[in-house]
Design a protein around this motif. Structure first.
Motif, PDB file in Angstrom:
ATOM      1  N   UNK A  94       0.856  -1.188   0.000  1.00 30.14           N
ATOM      2  CA  UNK A  94       0.000   0.000   0.000  1.00 30.14           C
ATOM      3  C   UNK A  94       0.895   1.242   0.000  1.00 30.14           C
ATOM      4  N   UNK A  95       0.978   1.934   1.115  1.00 26.27           N
ATOM      5  CA  UNK A  95       1.745   3.183   1.105  1.00 26.27           C
ATOM      6  C   UNK A  95       2.840   3.253   2.158  1.00 26.27           C
ATOM      7  N   UNK A  96       2.992   2.221   2.977  1.00 29.97           N
ATOM      8  CA  UNK A  96       4.035   2.236   4.002  1.00 29.97           C
ATOM      9  C   UNK A  96       5.299   1.580   3.453  1.00 29.97           C
ATOM     10  N   UNK A  97       6.394   2.310   3.548  1.00 28.06           N
ATOM     11  CA  UNK A  97       7.679   1.814   3.056  1.00 28.06           C
ATOM     12  C   UNK A  97       8.680   1.766   4.190  1.00 28.06           C
ATOM     13  N   UNK A  98       9.477   0.703   4.215  1.00 27.08           N
ATOM     14  CA  UNK A  98      10.507   0.529   5.224  1.00 27.08           C
ATOM     15  C   UNK A  98      11.856   0.439   4.533  1.00 27.08           C
ATOM     16  N   UNK A  99      12.718   1.387   4.864  1.00 25.48           N
ATOM     17  CA  UNK A  99      14.075   1.420   4.316  1.00 25.48           C
ATOM     18  C   UNK A  99      14.977   0.650   5.271  1.00 25.48           C
ATOM     19  N   UNK A 100      15.679  -0.342   4.770  1.00 31.07           N
ATOM     20  CA  UNK A 100      16.556  -1.191   5.577  1.00 31.07           C
ATOM     21  C   UNK A 100      17.999  -0.852   5.199  1.00 31.07           C
ATOM     22  N   UNK A 101      18.709  -0.209   6.095  1.00 32.43           N
ATOM     23  CA  UNK A 101      20.090   0.189   5.844  1.00 32.43           C
ATOM     24  C   UNK A 101      21.024  -0.729   6.621  1.00 32.43           C
ATOM     25  N   UNK A 102      21.842  -1.459   5.896  1.00 28.71           N
ATOM     26  CA  UNK A 102      22.836  -2.357   6.491  1.00 28.71           C
ATOM     27  C   UNK A 102      24.218  -1.733   6.341  1.00 28.71           C
ATOM     28  N   UNK A 103      24.997  -1.742   7.413  1.00 31.06           N
ATOM     29  CA  UNK A 103      26.338  -1.155   7.362  1.00 31.06           C
ATOM     30  C   UNK A 103      27.298  -1.987   8.192  1.00 31.06           C
ATOM     31  N   UNK A 104      28.529  -2.125   7.692  1.00 32.69           N
ATOM     32  CA  UNK A 104      29.572  -2.827   8.424  1.00 32.69           C
ATOM     33  C   UNK A 104      30.665  -1.833   8.806  1.00 32.69           C
ATOM     34  N   UNK A 105      31.329  -2.111   9.921  1.00 28.55           N
ATOM     35  CA  UNK A 105      32.263  -1.155  10.510  1.00 28.55           C
ATOM     36  C   UNK A 105      33.566  -1.825  10.927  1.00 28.55           C
ATOM     37  N   UNK A 106      34.593  -1.015  11.048  1.00 28.29           N
ATOM     38  CA  UNK A 106      35.837  -1.458  11.659  1.00 28.29           C
ATOM     39  C   UNK A 106      35.584  -1.680  13.154  1.00 28.29           C
ATOM     40  N   UNK A 107      36.378  -2.508  13.822  1.00 30.59           N
ATOM     41  CA  UNK A 107      36.166  -2.770  15.250  1.00 30.59           C
ATOM     42  C   UNK A 107      36.012  -1.492  16.072  1.00 30.59           C
ATOM     43  N   UNK A 108      34.966  -1.440  16.861  1.00 32.96           N
ATOM     44  CA  UNK A 108      34.708  -0.300  17.734  1.00 32.96           C
ATOM     45  C   UNK A 108      33.874   0.801  17.106  1.00 32.96           C
ATOM     46  N   UNK A 109      33.823   0.864  15.788  1.00 35.30           N
ATOM     47  CA  UNK A 109      33.099   1.943  15.107  1.00 35.30           C
ATOM     48  C   UNK A 109      31.577   1.770  15.201  1.00 35.30           C
ATOM     49  N   UNK A 110      31.117   0.530  15.202  1.00 38.34           N
ATOM     50  CA  UNK A 110      29.672   0.298  15.298  1.00 38.34           C
ATOM     51  C   UNK A 110      29.153   0.719  16.667  1.00 38.34           C
ATOM     52  N   UNK A 111      29.920   0.372  17.720  1.00 41.16           N
ATOM     53  CA  UNK A 111      29.514   0.798  19.067  1.00 41.16           C
ATOM     54  C   UNK A 111      29.451   2.316  19.160  1.00 41.16           C
ATOM     55  N   UNK A 112      30.433   2.993  18.561  1.00 39.26           N
ATOM     56  CA  UNK A 112      30.449   4.458  18.587  1.00 39.26           C
ATOM     57  C   UNK A 112      29.244   5.031  17.842  1.00 39.26           C
ATOM     58  N   UNK A 113      28.869   4.408  16.735  1.00 39.31           N
ATOM     59  CA  UNK A 113      27.721   4.881  15.960  1.00 39.31           C
ATOM     60  C   UNK A 113      26.430   4.730  16.755  1.00 39.31           C
TER      61      UNK A 113
END
Length: 217
Positions: free
Chosen positions: A95-114
């Motif tokens: 219908x009209x609801x859209x879900x954007x799925x953003x996948x990202x990979x990081x160097x060690x420690x960068x994901x926690x910081x994000x």
């Protein structure tokens, strides 16, 4: 890495959401699905809104509150922090609801910081903020944390609800999960509110989250 511009929602409604709605008919099934047309539209929109300069180097020109940048990224399907690689997929409910799925990979420690930056933004920006691109400006009137659903294998999670005073009140939601050095962000929006000039409220579909998170957990 260079980011796409903060795609302010009035601009998205003109370039992307109308087209996305055309992709999903009102009589479509209710199961969430990804669409090549929608992905192509999102890619075209991102290309159309690229800034002349790197937004990460000029945050003051894009946001009235620098601390809110992670929220602006999360609600514009941009990767958080400083990822090594990322991609975006789109699911719709027919219908009209859209879900954007953003996948990202990081160097060690960068994901926690994000994730820390996103948590700080959600807490600091409850009274709202304004995000600008080269051609448009969007005022988010409020941001609130919600309870994120449990996810097997996830190291941490954050859920938010944001409102935009446009064609009534547009309510959109995010759910963000970290699995080790990978972050997945779900951003749901109801394009019908923008198109039909009415208030709208989107929720992140549970089946989409479960299916994607199962691949990461």
């Amino acid at each position: 890495m260079k980011r796409a511009a903060l795609a302010a929602l009035p601009l998205l409604s003109a370039l992307s959401l109308v087209t996305l709605t055309a992709c999903g008919g009102a009589d479509g099934d209710s199961d969430a699905r990804t669409t090549d047309q929608a992905k192509a539209t999102a890619t075209a929109t991102a290309a159309a809104t690229k800034p002349a300069a790197d937004p990460a180097k000029e945050p003051a020109k894009l946001l009235d509150k620098k601390v809110c940048a992670p929220m602006a990224y999360a609600t514009n399907y941009l990767p958080l922090g400083d990822p090594e690689a990322s991609l975006v997929r789109i699911a719709d409910n027919g219908r009209t609801v859209y879900t954007y799925i953003t996948l990202a990979t990081y160097a060690p420690g960068k994901a926690e910081a994000a994730m820390k930056g996103l948590a700080e933004a959600a807490s600091a920006c409850t009274a709202g903020y304004t995000a600008k691109s080269a051609k448009a400006s969007t005022t988010y009137s409020s941001v609130k944390k919600e309870t994120a659903p449990a996810a097997t294998g996830a190291d941490e999670s954050i859920a938010t609800v944001s409102t935009v005073p446009y064609q009534g009140t547009q309510t959109m939601r995010t759910q963000t999960f970290r699995f080790g050095d990978t972050i997945v962000n779900y951003f749901s929006i109801d394009s019908g509110g923008f198109i039909n000039g009415r208030s709208a409220q989107a929720t992140v579909p549970e089946d989409v989250v479960k299916a994607q998170n199962a691949k990461l957990g």
